[in-house]
Design a protein around this motif. Sequence first.
Motif, PDB file in Angstrom:
ATOM      1  N   GLU A 162       8.077   5.031  -4.193  1.00  0.00           N
ATOM      2  CA  GLU A 162       6.665   4.640  -3.156  1.00  0.00           C
ATOM      3  C   GLU A 162       7.384   4.356  -2.096  1.00  0.00           C
ATOM      4  O   GLU A 162       7.714   3.154  -1.845  1.00  0.00           O
ATOM      5  CB  GLU A 162       6.407   4.160  -3.838  1.00  0.00           C
ATOM      6  N   PRO A 163       7.463   5.467  -0.776  1.00  0.00           N
ATOM      7  CA  PRO A 163       7.455   5.017   0.424  1.00  0.00           C
ATOM      8  C   PRO A 163       5.936   3.439   0.716  1.00  0.00           C
ATOM      9  O   PRO A 163       4.964   4.183   1.156  1.00  0.00           O
ATOM     10  CB  PRO A 163       7.577   5.784   1.458  1.00  0.00           C
ATOM     11  N   MET A 164       6.302   2.235   0.944  1.00  0.00           N
ATOM     12  CA  MET A 164       4.623   2.061   1.429  1.00  0.00           C
ATOM     13  C   MET A 164       4.752   1.465   2.648  1.00  0.00           C
ATOM     14  O   MET A 164       5.887   1.677   3.681  1.00  0.00           O
ATOM     15  CB  MET A 164       4.828   0.676   0.415  1.00  0.00           C
ATOM     16  N   ALA A 165       3.669   1.104   3.542  1.00  0.00           N
ATOM     17  CA  ALA A 165       2.839   1.154   4.970  1.00  0.00           C
ATOM     18  C   ALA A 165       2.250   0.373   5.062  1.00  0.00           C
ATOM     19  O   ALA A 165       1.122  -0.091   3.973  1.00  0.00           O
ATOM     20  CB  ALA A 165       2.709   2.375   5.258  1.00  0.00           C
ATOM     21  N   ALA A 223       0.822  -0.835   0.281  1.00  0.00           N
ATOM     22  CA  ALA A 223       0.330   0.426   0.006  1.00  0.00           C
ATOM     23  C   ALA A 223       0.565   1.321   0.099  1.00  0.00           C
ATOM     24  O   ALA A 223       1.572   1.011   1.114  1.00  0.00           O
ATOM     25  CB  ALA A 223      -1.095   0.143   1.089  1.00  0.00           C
ATOM     26  N   SER A 224       0.684   2.049  -1.178  1.00  0.00           N
ATOM     27  CA  SER A 224       1.362   3.094  -0.937  1.00  0.00           C
ATOM     28  C   SER A 224       0.495   4.345  -0.008  1.00  0.00           C
ATOM     29  O   SER A 224      -0.701   4.166  -0.525  1.00  0.00           O
ATOM     30  CB  SER A 224       1.363   3.755  -2.354  1.00  0.00           C
ATOM     31  N   LYS A 225       1.547   5.551   0.145  1.00  0.00           N
ATOM     32  CA  LYS A 225       0.686   6.494   1.710  1.00  0.00           C
ATOM     33  C   LYS A 225      -0.047   7.553   0.474  1.00  0.00           C
ATOM     34  O   LYS A 225       0.519   7.602  -0.557  1.00  0.00           O
ATOM     35  CB  LYS A 225       1.599   7.070   2.019  1.00  0.00           C
ATOM     36  N   THR A 226      -1.331   7.327   0.284  1.00  0.00           N
ATOM     37  CA  THR A 226      -1.830   9.065  -0.434  1.00  0.00           C
ATOM     38  C   THR A 226      -2.608   9.663   0.881  1.00  0.00           C
ATOM     39  O   THR A 226      -3.565   9.134   1.770  1.00  0.00           O
ATOM     40  CB  THR A 226      -2.724   8.477  -1.741  1.00  0.00           C
TER      41      THR A 226
END
Length: 296
Positions: free
Chosen positions: A226-229, A110-113
């Motif tokens: 893309e920092p994913m979390a 999941a990418s942070k938006t």
Amino acid sequence: MARHWRGLTLGLGLLALLCAALPAAAESVLDRVSRTGVLKAGTRDLVRPFAFRDASGQFTGFSVDLIHAFHRALEQRLDREITLEIIQVDAQSRISKVADGSLDISCDIASKTWARDAVIDFSLTIFFNGTRILTERQFGLAGLPALQGKRVGVIANSSTITVIRNTVPGAEIVPFADMNQAMAALEAGEVEGISNISIILRGLQRRASQPGRYVVLPRADYLNAEPMACILPQNDSPWRDFIDRTLVRLMKGVEEYRGPYFEIYQKWFGPDGDLHYPLNQEAIRHLTEIRSWIDE
């Protein structure tokens, strides 16, 4: 005196009405798991090597190993056995199921938006990569301008759609349920490119019938970093703090290529892993920055 008691009674009645009108404080995931003995986690099944099903049908992958690490830390924190339930989600339901309380956490890519952050919260970064496009070599050699007006496949309802619209505005976006379907369309000539984070595209290219037929664009950079979390419930600070502190502890030593996080990374992305993708200095800098907390 009677008038005094009537006033006191009226005041207490109004206070009771006000208290009844106030929403009850939401139970933290930590408290609920302690009470029920069950942790409910979501992940996807077609984003190898982050999250997929093995030959026996069990969830496995990099993100799934992190879920298991959270589970072990939670049992230690609560000093009791906790049942872990891992539930399959997709790009859309992972958000809604955490938002409505059906899931306590969801981990995959999941990418942070900001749009997502309006309804859920994010953990610290679990993986750092970037969006690119996998395309036929003939388009790749000409660069991104060659994809203007061409069809680019993406996961439906994903943040990749926004990235493509911003970076290749002339491309025609074609949604797919998963990247395996998108790759099949690319090989069949139904689209001229497919987009996702670079590491997913590399895996798809490696498994293609003719890997050398394709290249990724841009060649030396990302369309979008893309920092994913992991996805967490909105406004649950105790639970978010627990997950983030667990991540910080897992990442201890990553700048020296050691420690629990690095071992999980090597398992999936090392020379003997599912997809060889060495941990580069850019990712290490990002991970080191987020774990720079003072442990009091």
